[in-house]
Every structure is written in structure tokens, then in C-alpha cells.
Design an enzyme around this catalytic site. Structure first.
Site, PDB file in Angstrom:
ATOM      1  N   ASP A 144      -7.601  10.450   2.350  1.00  8.17           N
ATOM      2  CA  ASP A 144      -8.782   9.919   1.676  1.00  8.17           C
ATOM      3  C   ASP A 144      -9.604   9.244   2.765  1.00  8.17           C
ATOM      4  O   ASP A 144      -9.173   8.244   3.341  1.00  8.17           O
ATOM      5  CB  ASP A 144      -8.329   8.912   0.612  1.00  8.17           C
ATOM      6  CG  ASP A 144      -9.490   8.250  -0.119  1.00  8.17           C
ATOM      7  OD1 ASP A 144     -10.647   8.398   0.337  1.00  8.17           O
ATOM      8  OD2 ASP A 144      -9.221   7.571  -1.127  1.00  8.17           O
ATOM      9  N   LYS A 174      -4.056  10.173  -7.161  1.00 10.99           N
ATOM     10  CA  LYS A 174      -3.745   9.062  -8.065  1.00 10.99           C
ATOM     11  C   LYS A 174      -2.292   9.090  -8.515  1.00 10.99           C
ATOM     12  O   LYS A 174      -1.962   8.798  -9.663  1.00 10.99           O
ATOM     13  CB  LYS A 174      -4.675   9.070  -9.291  1.00 10.99           C
ATOM     14  CG  LYS A 174      -6.163   9.037  -8.942  1.00 10.99           C
ATOM     15  CD  LYS A 174      -6.595   7.787  -8.191  1.00 10.99           C
ATOM     16  CE  LYS A 174      -8.091   7.789  -7.904  1.00 10.99           C
ATOM     17  NZ  LYS A 174      -8.452   8.528  -6.666  1.00 10.99           N
ATOM     18  N   TYR A 179      -1.071  -3.080   0.025  1.00 12.70           N
ATOM     19  CA  TYR A 179      -1.705  -1.982  -0.704  1.00 12.70           C
ATOM     20  C   TYR A 179      -2.940  -1.447   0.005  1.00 12.70           C
ATOM     21  O   TYR A 179      -3.840  -2.182   0.345  1.00 12.70           O
ATOM     22  CB  TYR A 179      -2.130  -2.423  -2.109  1.00 12.70           C
ATOM     23  CG  TYR A 179      -2.784  -1.283  -2.844  1.00 12.70           C
ATOM     24  CD1 TYR A 179      -2.026  -0.191  -3.220  1.00 12.70           C
ATOM     25  CD2 TYR A 179      -4.145  -1.282  -3.111  1.00 12.70           C
ATOM     26  CE1 TYR A 179      -2.610   0.884  -3.864  1.00 12.70           C
ATOM     27  CE2 TYR A 179      -4.734  -0.213  -3.762  1.00 12.70           C
ATOM     28  CZ  TYR A 179      -3.956   0.860  -4.137  1.00 12.70           C
ATOM     29  OH  TYR A 179      -4.536   1.923  -4.763  1.00 12.70           O
ATOM     30  N   LYS A 237      -2.947   4.748  -3.094  1.00 14.96           N
ATOM     31  CA  LYS A 237      -1.730   5.491  -3.427  1.00 14.96           C
ATOM     32  C   LYS A 237      -1.448   6.540  -2.377  1.00 14.96           C
ATOM     33  O   LYS A 237      -2.290   6.868  -1.557  1.00 14.96           O
ATOM     34  CB  LYS A 237      -1.912   6.170  -4.784  1.00 14.96           C
ATOM     35  CG  LYS A 237      -1.384   5.316  -5.911  1.00 14.96           C
ATOM     36  CD  LYS A 237       0.118   5.500  -6.109  1.00 14.96           C
ATOM     37  CE  LYS A 237       0.684   4.367  -6.941  1.00 14.96           C
ATOM     38  NZ  LYS A 237       1.846   3.741  -6.343  1.00 14.96           N
TER      39      LYS A 237
HETATM   40  P1  13P Z   1      -6.873   6.362  -4.178  1.00 14.56           P
HETATM   41  O1  13P Z   1      -5.518   6.023  -3.596  1.00 14.56           O
HETATM   42  O2  13P Z   1      -6.942   7.775  -4.641  1.00 14.56           O
HETATM   43  O3  13P Z   1      -7.952   6.018  -3.185  1.00 14.56           O
HETATM   44  O4  13P Z   1      -7.094   5.495  -5.490  1.00 14.56           O
HETATM   45  C1  13P Z   1      -7.077   4.109  -5.378  1.00 14.56           C
HETATM   46  C2  13P Z   1      -7.287   3.351  -6.645  1.00 14.56           C
HETATM   47  O5  13P Z   1      -7.043   2.166  -6.657  1.00 14.56           O
HETATM   48  C3  13P Z   1      -7.810   4.020  -7.836  1.00 14.56           C
HETATM   49  O6  13P Z   1      -8.015   3.119  -8.896  1.00 14.56           O
HETATM   50 MG    MG Z   2      -9.758   6.450  -2.644  1.00 10.94          MG
HETATM   51 MG    MG Z   3      -6.722   9.551  -3.564  1.00 10.81          MG
END
Ligand code: 13P
Ligand code: MG
Ligand code: MG
Ligand code: 13P
Length: 365
Positions: free
Chosen positions: A11, A131, A230, A233
């Protein structure tokens, strides 16, 4: 010819929150890979699922090749520069280290790699999910490779019926790679006992017991363990070879109709059903639901055919409708019980702070 498939996913920024990358960053990644003219790679494909861009590279440099990983890293860096120019959300989100150090493993992007001698015809699948976490593939892999209810090949084909060896990683062990090999059918219950815990035990690879060939390779990255906090994801990527001594393509796809509940969804802190979608689909409802796409390729002399989008079929429209209902059902209970992840898996520190403050106000009567 010994071929390596290297699939790397990151990402590097998205439009309107965590929904989807811009055309401009996708194009910059494509241009950077396309400009590689030194015979480093034999072929490539670039796509996106949700807010993650996936780069598939075909080459003969072996797994962990510094030059190949550097190419992907440079493409993500080039895309990140455009994401910053455009003011995209989370520009460079998954590039956790400033400098490339020989291999993208441990730097943030998700990686799945596999080397093999090309069969006369070489069908394989590229799965990319958003996600959710790497353990999201545990159940579909168990059902596709070890359960005759989903894989009739285990009964019908003498080679598939010899079973498979699963290599499983304990992803909570951060001091090194803690792995175990388990063979099915004999050790199917031991395997299930591990794979029920998607947040901790993750299928890393699967090999055929008929010929020792590798069938599957999955990423085992946990960004939380890399960054110590964090940062999004671990939106996982996976490669699966199909047919002959491996499950048929349709047997690998079949378990995805369940829409099993996985960790991820909003703020990486909820439970939601994994919805199979067409490649290039963004996310929407509650920053989700968790999604997975699958592109099928054939490979010959190191060259890819165009992909067939495995979840672009009327059957999967019906599946998606059912899974949307399932997402609605669990969302109806908001933060309560299993709808939100347990403390250890929550991706935000805010609740710990809040609980700390409340702890001071608790008193024993
Ligand atoms: P990503 O890991 O896909 O960037 O999503 C993060 C998130 O907090 C979505 O609510
Ligand atoms: Mg993202
Ligand atoms: Mg993502
Ligand atoms: P075809 O006869 O269409 O090649 O299909 C063979 C098969 O086993 C499908 O699962």
C-alpha cells in the site's frame, strides 16, 4: 527452465482514505517495471486489490534475488513519490524502512515467491487480499488441499490423493522463523488445531507428497511485528500452482464461497467475511468488507498469458450477495463481542490508554 515467480504487494497511498490507489501511481509503478530492459525479468503483471498494488515478476534469478526485489522496491518508491505529489492518503504506508537492504522481506511489503521447473503447461493463481491478515488463507488452503468435501481430487486422482505437506509459521515469534511441517491426511487434525488460530499460525507453503513439488507460497508478514506498532493490516498475497499433482483450479477457488470471518475490516480491528471480488475492486462499506481477488495465468517459457479473472463470473455475484448479508449481520452488533477483535489483536493503542485510565478509577468494594 527453472523459473521463479515473485509476487510483492504494498500500500503506497490511496484516494479518499484506504479505498484504492490512483491511476497515476499505478501507471508510475507500471512504467518503472516496464522500463527495466536489462533482461532481469522475463515477464511481469501489475494490478491492485483495494488500496494495495501487486507486482508479479517472472524471472530466473531465484527466490530472494536482490536485483529483482530492488526493482519492485524502486517501483514502489517511484509510485510513492507520485502519491505524495497527489496528496494521497497513507503515501508510502507499507514502505517501513527508508533504505533498501537486499530484500524487501522485513521492509514492509508482502512477498510470496516460488521457484520450479516449468511443467509442459503451467497454470497458476495469484491471490491478493485487502483489509485482512495472512492467516485469512488458512481455511481455504486447508479445505482445498486436505478436505475431500472441497477437493474431490483427493479421492479421484491417485497423485493428488497422496496428500500434501504444509509448512506453518508461528508469526508471533519475532526472534526468527519458527516453523513446523505437517503432512495430510495423517496429521490433518494437528494441522487444523494450528490453523484455527489465523492470527498466530499461518500457512507459509504447501508441497505435493506425490512429487515433492511446491504448490503454494503465502506471505507471512506481520507489519505490526516489523514496525512495533500499528501501520496498517498485512493485506496478504499468495501464489498457487494448480492441476496435475495439485488441486484443480476450481478446487482451490471453491472454499472462497464460504466468505469465512477473518480479522481486518475497519481500522484493522474488526471481524468480517472475506468477499471474493474482481481484480481492481476497491473497498467501501466500513473500509471493507475484507476482499480477495484471484487472477489465473498460464506460464510458458517464462512468459505469462493474459490473466483470467477467476472471481468475475455470475456464480460469484450470488456469492457476493450472500457475503454482503453476512457482513451486514456482524456489523449490526457494532463493537460488541466477536465483532471487534480481542485486545491483543486490536491495531490501535487508544483503547489500551482508555482502559489504563479506567483502571485507576476502579475500586474494590
Ligand atoms: P489498509 O491496511 O488497507 O491501509 O487499511 C487500514 C485501515 O485502517 C482501514 O480502515
Ligand atoms: Mg491503506
Ligand atoms: Mg490495504
Ligand atoms: P476438461 O474436461 O474441461 O478439461 O475438465 C477436466 C477437469 O477435471 C475439470 O475439473
Amino acid at each position: 527452465m527453472e523459473i521463479t515467480l515473485t509476487a510483492i504487494k504494498a500500500d503506497i497511498g490511496s484516494i479518499g482514505g484506504h479505498l484504492a490507489p490512483s491511476k497515476a501511481i499505478l501507471n508510475r509503478v507500471k512504467e518503472t517495471i516496464g522500463a527495466e530492459k536489462s533482461n532481469l525479468i522475463l515477464d511481469h503483471f501489475i494490478g491492485h486489490t483495494g488500496d494495495d498494488i501487486a507486482i508479479l515478476l517472472v524471472h530466473d534469478r531465484g527466490e530472494g534475488s536482490e536485483a529483482v526485489h530492488r526493482l519492485a522496491w524502486d517501483a514502489f518508491q517511484a509510485g510513492t513519490a507520485v502519491a505524495k505529489e497527489q496528496g494521497l492518503y497513507g503515501a508510502g504506508q507499507d514502505l517501513l524502512k527508508d533504505a533498501f537492504s537486499g530484500n524487501v522481506r522485513g521492509l514492509g511489503p508482502a512477498v510470496a515467491e516460488m521457484s520450479f521447473t516449468e511443467r509442459e503447461n503451467e497454470p497458476f493463481l495469484l491471490f491478493t487480499a485487502d483489509k485482512t491478515e495472512p492467516g485469512a488463507y488458512n481455511l481455504p488452503l486447508y479445505l482445498a488441499f486436505a478436505d475431500p468435501m472441497y477437493n474431490p481430487g483427493l479421492l479421484l486422482s491417485p497423485t493428488v490423493g497422496k496428500g500434501f505437506t504444509f509448512t506453518v509459521m508461528d508469526v508471533s515469534h519475532t526472534e526468527g522463523d519458527r516453523v513446523i511441517e505437517l503432512s495430510t491426511p495423517e496429521e490433518a487434525y494437528d494441522l487444523a488445531a494450528l490453523l484455527r488460530d489465523n492470527g498466530r499460525f499461518v500457512v507459509e507453503s504447501i508441497h505435493s507428497r506425490a512429487d515433492g513439488e511446491q504448490a503454494a507460497s503465502c506471505c507471512t508478514t506481520r507489519l505490526r511485528n516489523i514496525a512495533g506498532k500499528y501501520v496498517g493490516k498485512d493485506d496478504p498475497i499468495m501464489l498457487v500452482r494448480t492441476q496435475k499433482t495439485f488441486p484443480a483450479t476450481g478446487e482451490v477457488l471453491a472454499p472462497f464461497e464460504i466468505g469465512h470471518l477473518v480479522a481486518g475490516f475497519m481500522r484493522g480491528s474488526h471481524t468480517g467475511p472475506l468477499m471474493p471480488v474482481k481484480e481492481g475492486t476497491g473497498v467501501s462499506f466500513f473500509d471493507g468488507p475484507p476482499i480477495v481477488s484471484c487472477l489465473a495465468f498460464s506460464l510458458h517459457n517464462g512468459k505469462l498469458t493474459e490473466p483470467v479473472d477467476a472471481f468475475d463470473h455470475p456464480y460469484w455475484d450470488w456469492v457476493r450477495d450472500n457475503i454482503a448479508r453476512k457482513a451486514h449481520d456482524i456489523r449490526a452488533q457494532g463493537f460488541s463481542g466477536p465483532a471487534m477483535l480481542p485486545y491483543a489483536d486490536l491495531e490501535y493503542g487508544g483503547i489500551t490508554e482508555r482502559m489504563g485510565k479506567l483502571a485507576e478509577r476502579f475500586h474494590c468494594r
